[in-house]
Design a protein around this motif. Structure first.
Motif, PDB file in Angstrom:
ATOM      1  N   HIS A 229       0.848  -1.194   0.000  1.00 20.11           N
ATOM      2  CA  HIS A 229       0.000   0.000   0.000  1.00 20.11           C
ATOM      3  C   HIS A 229       0.883   1.244   0.000  1.00 20.11           C
ATOM      4  O   HIS A 229       1.862   1.326   0.749  1.00 20.11           O
ATOM      5  CB  HIS A 229      -0.920   0.012   1.224  1.00 20.11           C
ATOM      6  N   ARG A 230       0.546   2.187  -0.844  1.00 19.87           N
ATOM      7  CA  ARG A 230       1.364   3.392  -0.998  1.00 19.87           C
ATOM      8  C   ARG A 230       1.531   4.122   0.336  1.00 19.87           C
ATOM      9  O   ARG A 230       2.611   4.622   0.644  1.00 19.87           O
ATOM     10  CB  ARG A 230       0.728   4.309  -2.042  1.00 19.87           C
ATOM     11  N   GLU A 231       0.465   4.162   1.136  1.00 19.70           N
ATOM     12  CA  GLU A 231       0.549   4.860   2.423  1.00 19.70           C
ATOM     13  C   GLU A 231       1.570   4.207   3.346  1.00 19.70           C
ATOM     14  O   GLU A 231       2.268   4.890   4.103  1.00 19.70           O
ATOM     15  CB  GLU A 231      -0.820   4.883   3.114  1.00 19.70           C
ATOM     16  N   ARG A 232       1.666   2.869   3.299  1.00 19.11           N
ATOM     17  CA  ARG A 232       2.651   2.183   4.135  1.00 19.11           C
ATOM     18  C   ARG A 232       4.074   2.530   3.709  1.00 19.11           C
ATOM     19  O   ARG A 232       4.956   2.717   4.546  1.00 19.11           O
ATOM     20  CB  ARG A 232       2.443   0.672   4.060  1.00 19.11           C
ATOM     21  N   MET A 233       4.284   2.626   2.404  1.00 17.60           N
ATOM     22  CA  MET A 233       5.614   2.985   1.913  1.00 17.60           C
ATOM     23  C   MET A 233       5.934   4.426   2.278  1.00 17.60           C
ATOM     24  O   MET A 233       7.073   4.744   2.632  1.00 17.60           O
ATOM     25  CB  MET A 233       5.676   2.799   0.393  1.00 17.60           C
ATOM     26  N   GLU A 234       4.939   5.295   2.207  1.00 16.56           N
ATOM     27  CA  GLU A 234       5.158   6.697   2.580  1.00 16.56           C
ATOM     28  C   GLU A 234       5.541   6.817   4.051  1.00 16.56           C
ATOM     29  O   GLU A 234       6.451   7.574   4.407  1.00 16.56           O
ATOM     30  CB  GLU A 234       3.895   7.510   2.281  1.00 16.56           C
ATOM     31  N   ARG A 235       4.858   6.051   4.912  1.00 14.16           N
ATOM     32  CA  ARG A 235       5.186   6.095   6.337  1.00 14.16           C
ATOM     33  C   ARG A 235       6.582   5.559   6.594  1.00 14.16           C
ATOM     34  O   ARG A 235       7.332   6.107   7.412  1.00 14.16           O
ATOM     35  CB  ARG A 235       4.151   5.299   7.144  1.00 14.16           C
ATOM     36  N   LYS A 236       6.937   4.474   5.911  1.00 15.73           N
ATOM     37  CA  LYS A 236       8.268   3.893   6.087  1.00 15.73           C
ATOM     38  C   LYS A 236       9.349   4.873   5.640  1.00 15.73           C
ATOM     39  O   LYS A 236      10.362   5.059   6.331  1.00 15.73           O
ATOM     40  CB  LYS A 236       8.386   2.586   5.298  1.00 15.73           C
ATOM     41  N   LEU A 237       9.129   5.538   4.515  1.00 11.47           N
ATOM     42  CA  LEU A 237      10.110   6.516   4.029  1.00 11.47           C
ATOM     43  C   LEU A 237      10.211   7.707   4.966  1.00 11.47           C
ATOM     44  O   LEU A 237      11.302   8.244   5.192  1.00 11.47           O
ATOM     45  CB  LEU A 237       9.738   6.983   2.624  1.00 11.47           C
ATOM     46  N   ALA A 238       9.078   8.134   5.518  1.00  9.31           N
ATOM     47  CA  ALA A 238       9.108   9.256   6.450  1.00  9.31           C
ATOM     48  C   ALA A 238       9.931   8.915   7.691  1.00  9.31           C
ATOM     49  O   ALA A 238      10.682   9.751   8.203  1.00  9.31           O
ATOM     50  CB  ALA A 238       7.689   9.645   6.845  1.00  9.31           C
ATOM     51  N   ILE A 239       9.796   7.672   8.174  1.00 14.87           N
ATOM     52  CA  ILE A 239      10.590   7.231   9.327  1.00 14.87           C
ATOM     53  C   ILE A 239      12.066   7.164   8.965  1.00 14.87           C
ATOM     54  O   ILE A 239      12.948   7.605   9.714  1.00 14.87           O
ATOM     55  CB  ILE A 239      10.105   5.852   9.811  1.00 14.87           C
TER      56      ILE A 239
ATOM     57  N   LEU B 266      18.324   9.768   2.485  1.00 15.24           N
ATOM     58  CA  LEU B 266      19.025   8.828   3.338  1.00 15.24           C
ATOM     59  C   LEU B 266      20.495   9.187   3.468  1.00 15.24           C
ATOM     60  O   LEU B 266      21.126   8.919   4.488  1.00 15.24           O
ATOM     61  CB  LEU B 266      18.890   7.403   2.779  1.00 15.24           C
ATOM     62  N   ALA B 267      21.061   9.802   2.425  1.00 11.41           N
ATOM     63  CA  ALA B 267      22.474  10.145   2.436  1.00 11.41           C
ATOM     64  C   ALA B 267      22.765  11.440   3.181  1.00 11.41           C
ATOM     65  O   ALA B 267      23.910  11.734   3.508  1.00 11.41           O
ATOM     66  CB  ALA B 267      22.991  10.256   0.997  1.00 11.41           C
ATOM     67  N   ALA B 268      21.740  12.237   3.449  1.00 15.59           N
ATOM     68  CA  ALA B 268      21.946  13.520   4.110  1.00 15.59           C
ATOM     69  C   ALA B 268      22.475  13.310   5.529  1.00 15.59           C
ATOM     70  O   ALA B 268      22.228  12.291   6.163  1.00 15.59           O
ATOM     71  CB  ALA B 268      20.638  14.296   4.157  1.00 15.59           C
ATOM     72  N   SER B 269      23.244  14.269   5.997  1.00 17.87           N
ATOM     73  CA  SER B 269      23.806  14.169   7.338  1.00 17.87           C
ATOM     74  C   SER B 269      22.707  14.210   8.379  1.00 17.87           C
ATOM     75  O   SER B 269      21.649  14.798   8.171  1.00 17.87           O
ATOM     76  CB  SER B 269      24.803  15.301   7.575  1.00 17.87           C
TER      77      SER B 269
ATOM     78  N   ARG C 236      11.579  12.949   7.323  1.00 15.32           N
ATOM     79  CA  ARG C 236      10.972  14.034   6.559  1.00 15.32           C
ATOM     80  C   ARG C 236       9.510  13.708   6.301  1.00 15.32           C
ATOM     81  O   ARG C 236       9.143  12.545   6.146  1.00 15.32           O
ATOM     82  CB  ARG C 236      11.667  14.207   5.195  1.00 15.32           C
ATOM     83  N   SER C 237       8.683  14.747   6.247  1.00 22.26           N
ATOM     84  CA  SER C 237       7.303  14.567   5.821  1.00 22.26           C
ATOM     85  C   SER C 237       7.280  14.504   4.294  1.00 22.26           C
ATOM     86  O   SER C 237       7.837  15.377   3.626  1.00 22.26           O
ATOM     87  CB  SER C 237       6.428  15.719   6.315  1.00 22.26           C
ATOM     88  N   LEU C 238       6.659  13.473   3.760  1.00 24.20           N
ATOM     89  CA  LEU C 238       6.646  13.276   2.316  1.00 24.20           C
ATOM     90  C   LEU C 238       5.254  13.509   1.763  1.00 24.20           C
ATOM     91  O   LEU C 238       4.253  13.159   2.384  1.00 24.20           O
ATOM     92  CB  LEU C 238       7.098  11.850   1.974  1.00 24.20           C
ATOM     93  N   SER C 239       5.192  14.093   0.586  1.00 22.79           N
ATOM     94  CA  SER C 239       3.919  14.244  -0.107  1.00 22.79           C
ATOM     95  C   SER C 239       3.540  12.900  -0.722  1.00 22.79           C
ATOM     96  O   SER C 239       4.271  11.914  -0.622  1.00 22.79           O
ATOM     97  CB  SER C 239       4.042  15.314  -1.197  1.00 22.79           C
ATOM     98  N   ALA C 240       2.391  12.847  -1.364  1.00 23.17           N
ATOM     99  CA  ALA C 240       1.917  11.601  -1.947  1.00 23.17           C
ATOM    100  C   ALA C 240       2.963  10.999  -2.872  1.00 23.17           C
ATOM    101  O   ALA C 240       3.570  11.674  -3.696  1.00 23.17           O
ATOM    102  CB  ALA C 240       0.623  11.847  -2.708  1.00 23.17           C
ATOM    103  N   LEU C 241       3.185   9.714  -2.712  1.00 24.85           N
ATOM    104  CA  LEU C 241       4.222   9.010  -3.446  1.00 24.85           C
ATOM    105  C   LEU C 241       3.692   8.613  -4.818  1.00 24.85           C
ATOM    106  O   LEU C 241       2.786   7.796  -4.933  1.00 24.85           O
ATOM    107  CB  LEU C 241       4.629   7.769  -2.644  1.00 24.85           C
TER     108      LEU C 241
ATOM    109  N   LEU D 146      11.896   1.391  17.241  1.00 24.55           N
ATOM    110  CA  LEU D 146      13.113   1.982  17.783  1.00 24.55           C
ATOM    111  C   LEU D 146      13.023   3.506  17.814  1.00 24.55           C
ATOM    112  O   LEU D 146      13.496   4.150  18.760  1.00 24.55           O
ATOM    113  CB  LEU D 146      14.326   1.540  16.962  1.00 24.55           C
ATOM    114  N   VAL D 147      12.418   4.074  16.789  1.00 25.97           N
ATOM    115  CA  VAL D 147      12.241   5.525  16.759  1.00 25.97           C
ATOM    116  C   VAL D 147      11.307   5.969  17.880  1.00 25.97           C
ATOM    117  O   VAL D 147      11.558   6.955  18.584  1.00 25.97           O
ATOM    118  CB  VAL D 147      11.696   5.968  15.384  1.00 25.97           C
ATOM    119  N   GLU D 148      10.225   5.218  18.085  1.00 20.67           N
ATOM    120  CA  GLU D 148       9.269   5.573  19.132  1.00 20.67           C
ATOM    121  C   GLU D 148       9.894   5.449  20.519  1.00 20.67           C
ATOM    122  O   GLU D 148       9.706   6.317  21.384  1.00 20.67           O
ATOM    123  CB  GLU D 148       8.038   4.676  19.034  1.00 20.67           C
TER     124      GLU D 148
END
Length: 332
Positions: A130-140, A211-214, A144-149, A243-245
């Motif tokens: 599901h696109r929303e799941r991928m968006e949440r994973k990328l945000a973690i 991901l590469a950003a400092s 960064r907050s991501l717009s619609a993927l 782990l983030v939580e």
């Protein structure tokens, strides 16, 4: 008539969800499963045969589809991200006026509606999430907050980052095919997480530069929180979200600081704890204890990898340790 698919070529073989020998049954079977519509079927006579296998992963799903004659299916834009991969024969994905061949070296990743052309004997692996799941994973992962993927890309599978993702995917499919009743949710959940992270790093889903950003360092207490969480939950899937939580730090900050202070990533730390637990079980065996039972109970789904990691960590094979302590138990 096309030759039937060789058993060695089929994946997810124990998870058949449709198997049809009539053209008119194909769309009626597929549409409720994934919204597909039949656009065209080549000449098959009475020899038509198509089948599909399906497996639910913790966050996503895998399909394997095959047909012995030319078939074109239309898949809707339905909020899913799809990765289509070659598994024999000739096939293509068509989006608008563009046609992209799906080959051993090229895969197609898309959130858009598309037509998939199966030539006779074409086998396709399709990973869907599901696109929303991928968006949440990328945000973690990127903090960064991501717009619609919205993704429409062809992946070069010969590139190192893509090759790594494909190795992980291959490990997942082999495990599913060989697991039988030995279902290991810990192993599979973490393998899926590694696949998604690896796919994000390819850049097709917009993750490479982020991901590469400092990233700033996490505080020592945040690292200790993560360490304690893993120690208390070594027998459960360790997810980046958890782990983030627990830590209150971003994923990139946390992984950087954990590696600097502990000499390994959180996932490597969890593996070390599981190896230590496996060693304790092998050193105090019950009459029915086996190496495979210990490996599976400690979250290792790949017995070959478990044996290698165990030998690297402790200098002997798990079977040797088990045999040694069985002898000691008899002597005592």
């Amino acid at each position: 008539m096309s030759e039937p698919i060789a058993p060695a070529q089929e994946i997810l073989g124990a998870h058949r969800v449709f198997d049809v020998a009539r053209i008119d049954a194909l769309e009626a079977t597929l549409n409720p499963l994934n919204g597909a519509k039949l656009l065209n079927v080549g000449s098959a006579g009475h020899d038509f045969h198509a089948f599909g296998n399906h497996y639910f992963l913790p966050l996503s799903e895998l399909w394997f589809s095959w047909s012995n004659t030319q078939v074109t299916m239309r898949y809707p834009e339905d909020g899913m991200l799809r990765l289509r991969l070659w598994h024999g024969g000739k096939g293509a994905t068509c989006r608008g006026r563009e046609t992209h061949l799906v080959t051993a070296d090229k895969a197609v990743l898309s959130t858009a509606a598309s037509d998939v052309d199966f030539a006779a004997g074409f086998g396709q692996i399709c990973w869907r999430v599901h696109r929303e799941r991928m968006e949440r994973k990328l945000a973690i992962l990127t903090d960064r907050s991501l717009s619609a993927l919205n993704i429409d890309a062809t992946l070069d599978l010969t590139a190192p980052q893509s090759a790594m993702a494909m190795q992980i995917l291959g490990c997942m499919t082999r495990w599913i095919d060989n697991a039988g009743t030995n279902q290991q949710p810990v192993f599979l959940a973490e393998l899926e997480q590694a696949f998604i992270t690896s796919l994000a790093s390819v850049g097709a889903v917009g993750g490479t530069s982020l991901l590469a950003a400092s990233a700033p360092k996490a505080a020592p207490f945040q690292v200790r929180r993560v360490e304690a969480h893993i120690e208390a939950n070594w027998d459960k899937p360790i997810t980046i979200e958890d782990l983030v939580e627990v830590s209150g730090a971003s994923a990139r900050s946390l992984f950087r600081s954990f590696k600097e202070s502990r000499g390994c990533t959180p996932m490597e730390f969890a593996r070390r704890l599981r190896l230590q637990q496996a060693r304790q079980m092998l050193e105090h065996p019950q009459p029915a204890t086996t190496v495979s039972e210990v490996a599976f109970s400690c979250g290792f789904g790949d017995l070959g990898r478990f044996a290698k990691d165990f030998h690297r960590a402790f200098g002997l094979r798990p079977s040797e340790l088990l045999a040694r302590h069985r002898v000691l138990a008899v002597v005592a």
